[in-house]
Design an enzyme around this catalytic site. Structure first.
Site, PDB file in Angstrom:
ATOM      1  N   GLY A   5     -22.659 -38.598   3.309  1.00 53.40           N
ATOM      2  CA  GLY A   5     -21.435 -38.884   2.438  1.00 53.40           C
ATOM      3  C   GLY A   5     -20.831 -37.705   1.898  1.00 53.40           C
ATOM      4  O   GLY A   5     -19.877 -37.890   1.043  1.00 53.40           O
ATOM      5  N   GLY A   8     -17.517 -32.421   6.066  1.00 55.64           N
ATOM      6  CA  GLY A   8     -18.271 -31.536   6.792  1.00 55.64           C
ATOM      7  C   GLY A   8     -17.364 -31.296   8.112  1.00 55.64           C
ATOM      8  O   GLY A   8     -16.887 -32.197   8.758  1.00 55.64           O
ATOM      9  N   ASN A  41     -29.842 -18.967  10.199  1.00 54.89           N
ATOM     10  CA  ASN A  41     -30.826 -19.599  11.169  1.00 54.89           C
ATOM     11  C   ASN A  41     -30.392 -19.171  12.676  1.00 54.89           C
ATOM     12  O   ASN A  41     -31.299 -20.129  13.454  1.00 54.89           O
ATOM     13  CB  ASN A  41     -31.172 -21.021  10.828  1.00 54.89           C
ATOM     14  CG  ASN A  41     -32.324 -21.622  11.431  1.00 54.89           C
ATOM     15  OD1 ASN A  41     -33.472 -20.987  11.578  1.00 54.89           O
ATOM     16  ND2 ASN A  41     -32.560 -22.749  11.954  1.00 54.89           N
ATOM     17  N   SER A  93     -39.847 -14.959  10.624  1.00 54.84           N
ATOM     18  CA  SER A  93     -40.580 -15.474  11.407  1.00 54.84           C
ATOM     19  C   SER A  93     -41.969 -14.833  11.057  1.00 54.84           C
ATOM     20  O   SER A  93     -41.872 -13.735  10.678  1.00 54.84           O
ATOM     21  CB  SER A  93     -40.367 -15.334  12.812  1.00 54.84           C
ATOM     22  OG  SER A  93     -41.240 -15.428  13.624  1.00 54.84           O
ATOM     23  N   TYR A 106     -38.246  -8.907  18.988  1.00 59.94           N
ATOM     24  CA  TYR A 106     -37.763 -10.112  18.121  1.00 59.94           C
ATOM     25  C   TYR A 106     -38.672  -9.823  16.607  1.00 59.94           C
ATOM     26  O   TYR A 106     -37.948 -10.059  15.781  1.00 59.94           O
ATOM     27  CB  TYR A 106     -38.524 -11.313  18.970  1.00 59.94           C
ATOM     28  CG  TYR A 106     -38.699 -12.630  18.053  1.00 59.94           C
ATOM     29  CD1 TYR A 106     -37.424 -13.242  17.810  1.00 59.94           C
ATOM     30  CD2 TYR A 106     -39.731 -12.982  17.529  1.00 59.94           C
ATOM     31  CE1 TYR A 106     -37.519 -14.278  17.151  1.00 59.94           C
ATOM     32  CE2 TYR A 106     -39.798 -14.094  16.540  1.00 59.94           C
ATOM     33  CZ  TYR A 106     -38.669 -14.956  16.566  1.00 59.94           C
ATOM     34  OH  TYR A 106     -38.600 -15.946  15.709  1.00 59.94           O
ATOM     35  N   ALA A 108     -39.558  -6.837  15.514  1.00 57.39           N
ATOM     36  CA  ALA A 108     -38.809  -6.088  14.887  1.00 57.39           C
ATOM     37  C   ALA A 108     -37.598  -6.465  13.966  1.00 57.39           C
ATOM     38  O   ALA A 108     -36.998  -5.997  12.956  1.00 57.39           O
ATOM     39  CB  ALA A 108     -38.369  -4.842  15.755  1.00 57.39           C
ATOM     40  N   ALA A 109     -36.573  -7.302  14.773  1.00 56.91           N
ATOM     41  CA  ALA A 109     -35.480  -7.676  14.347  1.00 56.91           C
ATOM     42  C   ALA A 109     -35.968  -8.768  13.169  1.00 56.91           C
ATOM     43  O   ALA A 109     -35.231  -8.629  12.092  1.00 56.91           O
ATOM     44  CB  ALA A 109     -34.728  -8.448  15.325  1.00 56.91           C
ATOM     45  N   LYS A 110     -36.847  -9.507  13.100  1.00 50.75           N
ATOM     46  CA  LYS A 110     -37.275 -10.565  12.067  1.00 50.75           C
ATOM     47  C   LYS A 110     -37.723  -9.725  10.806  1.00 50.75           C
ATOM     48  O   LYS A 110     -37.502 -10.289   9.909  1.00 50.75           O
ATOM     49  CB  LYS A 110     -38.252 -11.648  12.406  1.00 50.75           C
ATOM     50  CG  LYS A 110     -37.706 -12.482  13.645  1.00 50.75           C
ATOM     51  CD  LYS A 110     -36.470 -13.346  12.826  1.00 50.75           C
ATOM     52  CE  LYS A 110     -35.974 -14.525  13.839  1.00 50.75           C
ATOM     53  NZ  LYS A 110     -35.120 -15.395  13.099  1.00 50.75           N
ATOM     54  N   ILE A 139     -44.113 -23.769  14.255  1.00 51.68           N
ATOM     55  CA  ILE A 139     -43.453 -25.119  13.619  1.00 51.68           C
ATOM     56  C   ILE A 139     -43.298 -25.791  15.011  1.00 51.68           C
ATOM     57  O   ILE A 139     -42.654 -25.581  16.122  1.00 51.68           O
ATOM     58  CB  ILE A 139     -41.986 -24.748  12.831  1.00 51.68           C
ATOM     59  CG1 ILE A 139     -42.270 -23.827  11.925  1.00 51.68           C
ATOM     60  CG2 ILE A 139     -41.578 -25.924  12.623  1.00 51.68           C
ATOM     61  CD1 ILE A 139     -43.421 -24.265  10.716  1.00 51.68           C
TER      62      ILE A 139
END
Length: 201
Positions: A5, A8, A41, A93, A106, A108-110, A139
């Site tokens: 509702g 967007g 994200n 992560s 990955y 290192a970036a996170k 997940i």
């Protein structure tokens, strides 16, 4: 958003393009209004051994998993500062702290996102903006079914958790919703693990 509702729009953008985030934010402001909440994200984690992690693989991992978040923050924080309010949630992560073979760039970036969150929270807090990170563990997502077996969650990862099962995307979404809500207005510079107790501390 429309199903709920609210107004967007859907925008496709390549966040590795340095100009894309600013153009996306401008389009949102023009069509809906200023951005109050940013959830970063974007991410990709191709499994690459250390011996194969050359300059190109390293740069690609940092681009999508860290630099794209920086660009999105840069694109919206000026208007948040002007209005004296804002919520930013970065999605990191568990590999940022636990590490995993084949995910050096990955991870290192996170891990960089944790530093970005803490420092940005310090800088933006006086302007009424909170900055936090959620840190998901193993997940379960539908796209995992399309991945090769060696890219999927391992039984030994789940076994080390306090809650020995896969997490659900709804749990991560609920944590993000809380951090962007008025109830979390005094929470900033924090990293919230949604990992079943993989990394107790």
């Amino acid at each position: 958003m429309r199903r709920a509702g609210a107004d967007g729009i859907e925008i496709s953008a390549d966040l590795t393009d340095p100009d894309a985030a600013a153009m996306m934010a401008s389009q949102i402001r023009n069509e809906i209004g200023p951005v109050d909440i940013l959830v970063n994200n974007a991410g990709a984690y191709p499994r690459t051994t250390w011996s194969d992690t050359d300059e190109r693989a390293w740069a690609a991992a940092l681009e999508i998993n860290l630099s794209s978040h920086y660009r999105a923050c840069r694109a919206v924080t000026s208007s948040m500062i002007a209005r004296g309010l804002g919520r930013i949630v970065n999605v990191s992560s568990v590999n940022a702290r636990a590490g995993r073979p084949g995910l050096v760039a990955y991870g290192a970036a996170k891990a960089g996102l944790l530093g970005l969150t803490a420092s940005l929270a310090r800088e933006l807090g006086p302007h009424g903006i909170t900055v936090n990170t959620v840190v998901p563990g193993v997940i379960q997502v539908d796209t995992e079914n399309t991945l090769p077996p060696h890219h999927r969650a391992r039984p030994e990862d789940i076994a080390r958790q306090c809650v020995p099962r896969r997490g659900q995307a709804q749990g991560v979404a609920a944590a993000i919703a809380f951090l962007t809500s008025p109830a979390a207005s005094f929470i900033s510079a924090r990293s919230l693990h949604i990992d079943g107790g993989w990394m107790p501390h």
